[in-house]
Write a protein that holds these residues in place. Structure first.
Motif, PDB file in Angstrom:
ATOM      1  N   VAL A   1       0.852  -1.180   0.000  1.00 30.92           N
ATOM      2  CA  VAL A   1       0.000   0.000   0.000  1.00 30.92           C
ATOM      3  C   VAL A   1       0.890   1.234   0.000  1.00 30.92           C
ATOM      4  O   VAL A   1       1.752   1.393   0.869  1.00 30.92           O
ATOM      5  CB  VAL A   1      -0.934   0.032   1.227  1.00 30.92           C
ATOM      6  CG1 VAL A   1      -1.716   1.340   1.272  1.00 30.92           C
ATOM      7  CG2 VAL A   1      -1.883  -1.155   1.206  1.00 30.92           C
ATOM      8  N   HIS A   2       0.670   2.086  -0.987  1.00 33.25           N
ATOM      9  CA  HIS A   2       1.377   3.358  -1.096  1.00 33.25           C
ATOM     10  C   HIS A   2       0.456   4.462  -0.595  1.00 33.25           C
ATOM     11  O   HIS A   2      -0.769   4.414  -0.790  1.00 33.25           O
ATOM     12  CB  HIS A   2       1.747   3.619  -2.558  1.00 33.25           C
ATOM     13  CG  HIS A   2       2.077   5.043  -2.871  1.00 33.25           C
ATOM     14  ND1 HIS A   2       1.124   5.956  -3.308  1.00 33.25           N
ATOM     15  CD2 HIS A   2       3.248   5.726  -2.807  1.00 33.25           C
ATOM     16  CE1 HIS A   2       1.701   7.123  -3.507  1.00 33.25           C
ATOM     17  NE2 HIS A   2       2.984   7.015  -3.208  1.00 33.25           N
ATOM     18  N   ALA A   3       1.022   5.464   0.068  1.00 29.85           N
ATOM     19  CA  ALA A   3       0.194   6.564   0.556  1.00 29.85           C
ATOM     20  C   ALA A   3       0.974   7.865   0.588  1.00 29.85           C
ATOM     21  O   ALA A   3       2.185   7.874   0.875  1.00 29.85           O
ATOM     22  CB  ALA A   3      -0.342   6.261   1.956  1.00 29.85           C
ATOM     23  N   LEU A   4       0.283   8.958   0.286  1.00 27.96           N
ATOM     24  CA  LEU A   4       0.805  10.281   0.590  1.00 27.96           C
ATOM     25  C   LEU A   4       0.577  10.531   2.076  1.00 27.96           C
ATOM     26  O   LEU A   4      -0.479  10.181   2.613  1.00 27.96           O
ATOM     27  CB  LEU A   4       0.067  11.354  -0.225  1.00 27.96           C
ATOM     28  CG  LEU A   4       0.018  11.186  -1.742  1.00 27.96           C
ATOM     29  CD1 LEU A   4      -0.706  12.366  -2.372  1.00 27.96           C
ATOM     30  CD2 LEU A   4       1.412  11.035  -2.322  1.00 27.96           C
ATOM     31  N   HIS A   5       1.550  11.154   2.725  1.00 28.67           N
ATOM     32  CA  HIS A   5       1.421  11.419   4.159  1.00 28.67           C
ATOM     33  C   HIS A   5       1.888  12.853   4.420  1.00 28.67           C
ATOM     34  O   HIS A   5       3.068  13.114   4.662  1.00 28.67           O
ATOM     35  CB  HIS A   5       2.246  10.421   4.966  1.00 28.67           C
ATOM     36  CG  HIS A   5       2.101  10.591   6.444  1.00 28.67           C
ATOM     37  ND1 HIS A   5       3.042  10.144   7.346  1.00 28.67           N
ATOM     38  CD2 HIS A   5       1.117  11.159   7.196  1.00 28.67           C
ATOM     39  CE1 HIS A   5       2.654  10.424   8.575  1.00 28.67           C
ATOM     40  NE2 HIS A   5       1.484  11.050   8.509  1.00 28.67           N
TER      41      HIS A   5
ATOM     42  N   SER B   1      -3.167   4.921  -2.020  1.00 27.98           N
ATOM     43  CA  SER B   1      -3.571   4.413  -3.334  1.00 27.98           C
ATOM     44  C   SER B   1      -4.308   3.097  -3.117  1.00 27.98           C
ATOM     45  O   SER B   1      -3.814   2.214  -2.410  1.00 27.98           O
ATOM     46  CB  SER B   1      -2.348   4.175  -4.219  1.00 27.98           C
ATOM     47  OG  SER B   1      -1.612   5.357  -4.425  1.00 27.98           O
ATOM     48  N   LEU B   2      -5.476   2.949  -3.719  1.00 26.70           N
ATOM     49  CA  LEU B   2      -6.240   1.720  -3.582  1.00 26.70           C
ATOM     50  C   LEU B   2      -5.403   0.517  -4.041  1.00 26.70           C
ATOM     51  O   LEU B   2      -4.603   0.642  -4.973  1.00 26.70           O
ATOM     52  CB  LEU B   2      -7.521   1.799  -4.409  1.00 26.70           C
ATOM     53  CG  LEU B   2      -8.589   2.773  -3.907  1.00 26.70           C
ATOM     54  CD1 LEU B   2      -9.644   3.017  -4.982  1.00 26.70           C
ATOM     55  CD2 LEU B   2      -9.242   2.250  -2.628  1.00 26.70           C
ATOM     56  N   PRO B   3      -5.563  -0.643  -3.419  1.00 26.50           N
ATOM     57  CA  PRO B   3      -4.813  -1.821  -3.842  1.00 26.50           C
ATOM     58  C   PRO B   3      -4.988  -2.095  -5.337  1.00 26.50           C
ATOM     59  O   PRO B   3      -6.110  -2.150  -5.844  1.00 26.50           O
ATOM     60  CB  PRO B   3      -5.425  -2.943  -2.994  1.00 26.50           C
ATOM     61  CG  PRO B   3      -5.891  -2.250  -1.753  1.00 26.50           C
ATOM     62  CD  PRO B   3      -6.405  -0.914  -2.232  1.00 26.50           C
TER      63      PRO B   3
END
Length: 404
Positions: free
Chosen positions: A105-109, A160-162
């Motif tokens: 899982v990728h994410a902006l933080h 980002s959704l899987p």
């Protein structure tokens, strides 16, 4: 923080091109998103060699995306458009990856400097990505600099959704809405947030309430917009509709009657359409444009609702370059085949922002959720973060003020 990159030096390990990137067990790994120059040059070469389809004359948009709408965008894409400009914007935002149930899982933080900022989980939809929220990050994390109050600040987490964007490759089947909601709770805990708000549109309008249902003790409030689901109305409900509700439901029914082909393909044969879209960037752009045309503000004179053309090219580039056309569409199939999960009515405070193309009806939504804010807006459409980001930010601030 991950090292920065330039075109003049070797890039650090990037989530975009290193599927072997492995965060520590139960932890998160800072990353950047850098597409290799060879891939971008291949994209430009394919665009220059586009083989255009023949069309039925005089049909406009009635049979899908017309070549007349595609040609100028493809010309821009192949010549003056810059994906590197997108990467510079992404590079300004901390990004992380983590493994949840075997899925990357990728994410902006994006953290606020305000000490009392509320963590906010933002979930995108299809067609869409975490790129959608880039223009929202400044107003949400630094409201004082954007006409707001310090007390309205958020720490923003936008996964980002899987199977979509940089949350790839898809680890396997079974990633439906409920499983995603449970994964998002894990992501927030790993980032150190035990108490947070959840919000989103399209897929996010389904996943965000589910996050509140699976973790009601941790979610302070849920805010949604851009649902395309037609409300399940009884005869009594139909008679009780207001004038604006009748108009919204009528639009939703009209859309469903002529606009369901993409969803039927996604829900039954995502790999088949994925093969075509992965091979043809112009096909990918046409697939996106078809929905942008249909779902943007119908009152806007621009057929694409005034959406910035570069935002459309950003999305099409991301999907094509990551090869995620099939895996991002896969969510439709997963939700079709997922076993029914009985969840109780949610008592988490819920806000709904209705843009002109949202067919939701308050009476129906209230049966499953505790509605504390319901706003009908007269501008924007399904893609609120693109079409009316100012209104969306105002709604998020106003709703979460009451639950902080």
């Amino acid at each position: 923080m991950a090292a920065r990159w330039t075109d003049d030096v070797a890039a650090p390990p990037s989530v975009a091109v290193a599927p072997e990137l492995s965060p520590p067990a139960g932890g998160v790994l800072p990353v950047v998103a850098h597409l290799p120059g060879t891939l971008l040059e291949e994209l430009r070469d394919r665009l220059r060699r586009t083989r255009w389809p023949r069309e039925v004359p005089g049909t406009g948009w009635t049979r899908g995306t017309p070549v007349a709408a595609l040609r100028p965008l493809v010309e821009r894409w192949a010549t003056t458009y810059s994906w590197r400009a997108v990467e510079r914007r992404l590079d300004a935002v901390p990004q992380v990856v983590t493994l949840v149930d075997g899925q990357r899982v990728h994410a902006l933080h994006a953290r606020s400097h305000e000490p009392d900022a509320l963590p906010l989980l933002l979930t995108h939809g299809w067609p869409g990505s975490t790129l959608d929220v880039l223009d929202l990050l400044g107003p949400l994390t630094d409201p004082v600099a954007h006409g707001g109050r310090a007390s309205d600040a958020f720490h923003v987490v936008a996964p980002s959704l899987p199977g979509a964007g940089f949350s790839a490759p898809l680890a396997g089947p079974g990633w439906d809405h409920v499983r995603i909601a449970r994964a998002w709770v894990v992501v927030m805990a790993r980032l150190g947030y035990e108490r947070f708000g959840a919000a989103g549109g399209d897929t996010g309008s389904v996943v965000s309430p589910l996050v509140g249902r699976v973790a009601p003790d941790r979610v302070v409030g849920v805010h949604v917009h851009a649902s395309l689901d037609l409300p399940a109305l009884t005869d009594q409900d139909e008679r009780a509709l207001t004038g604006s509700e009748r108009d919204r439901v009528a639009w939703g029914r009209s859309r469903a009657a002529v606009d369901g082909g993409y969803a039927a393909v996604h829900a039954t044969r995502p790999h088949t359409i994925g093969a075509a879209l992965a091979d043809s960037p112009v096909g990918q752009l046409a697939w996106v444009l078809d929905k942008v045309h249909d779902w943007t503000d119908p009152a806007h004179p621009d057929p694409l609702g005034g959406v910035d053309p570069d935002a459309l090219l950003d999305l099409a580039t991301l999907v094509w370059a990551t090869g995620t056309a099939a895996t991002s569409a896969n969510l439709y199939l997963e939700n079709r085949v997922a076993p029914a999960v009985a969840l109780p009515r949610s008592d988490v405070p819920t806000g709904v922002a209705l843009f002109p193309t949202d067919p939701s009806v308050r009476l129906v939504v209230s049966r499953e959720h505790r509605i504390t804010r319901w706003t009908e807006l007269d501008r924007g459409g399904h893609f609120a973060a693109w079409e009316a980001p100012d209104l969306l930010v105002d709604e998020l601030r106003a709703f979460f003020r009451s639950v902080r």
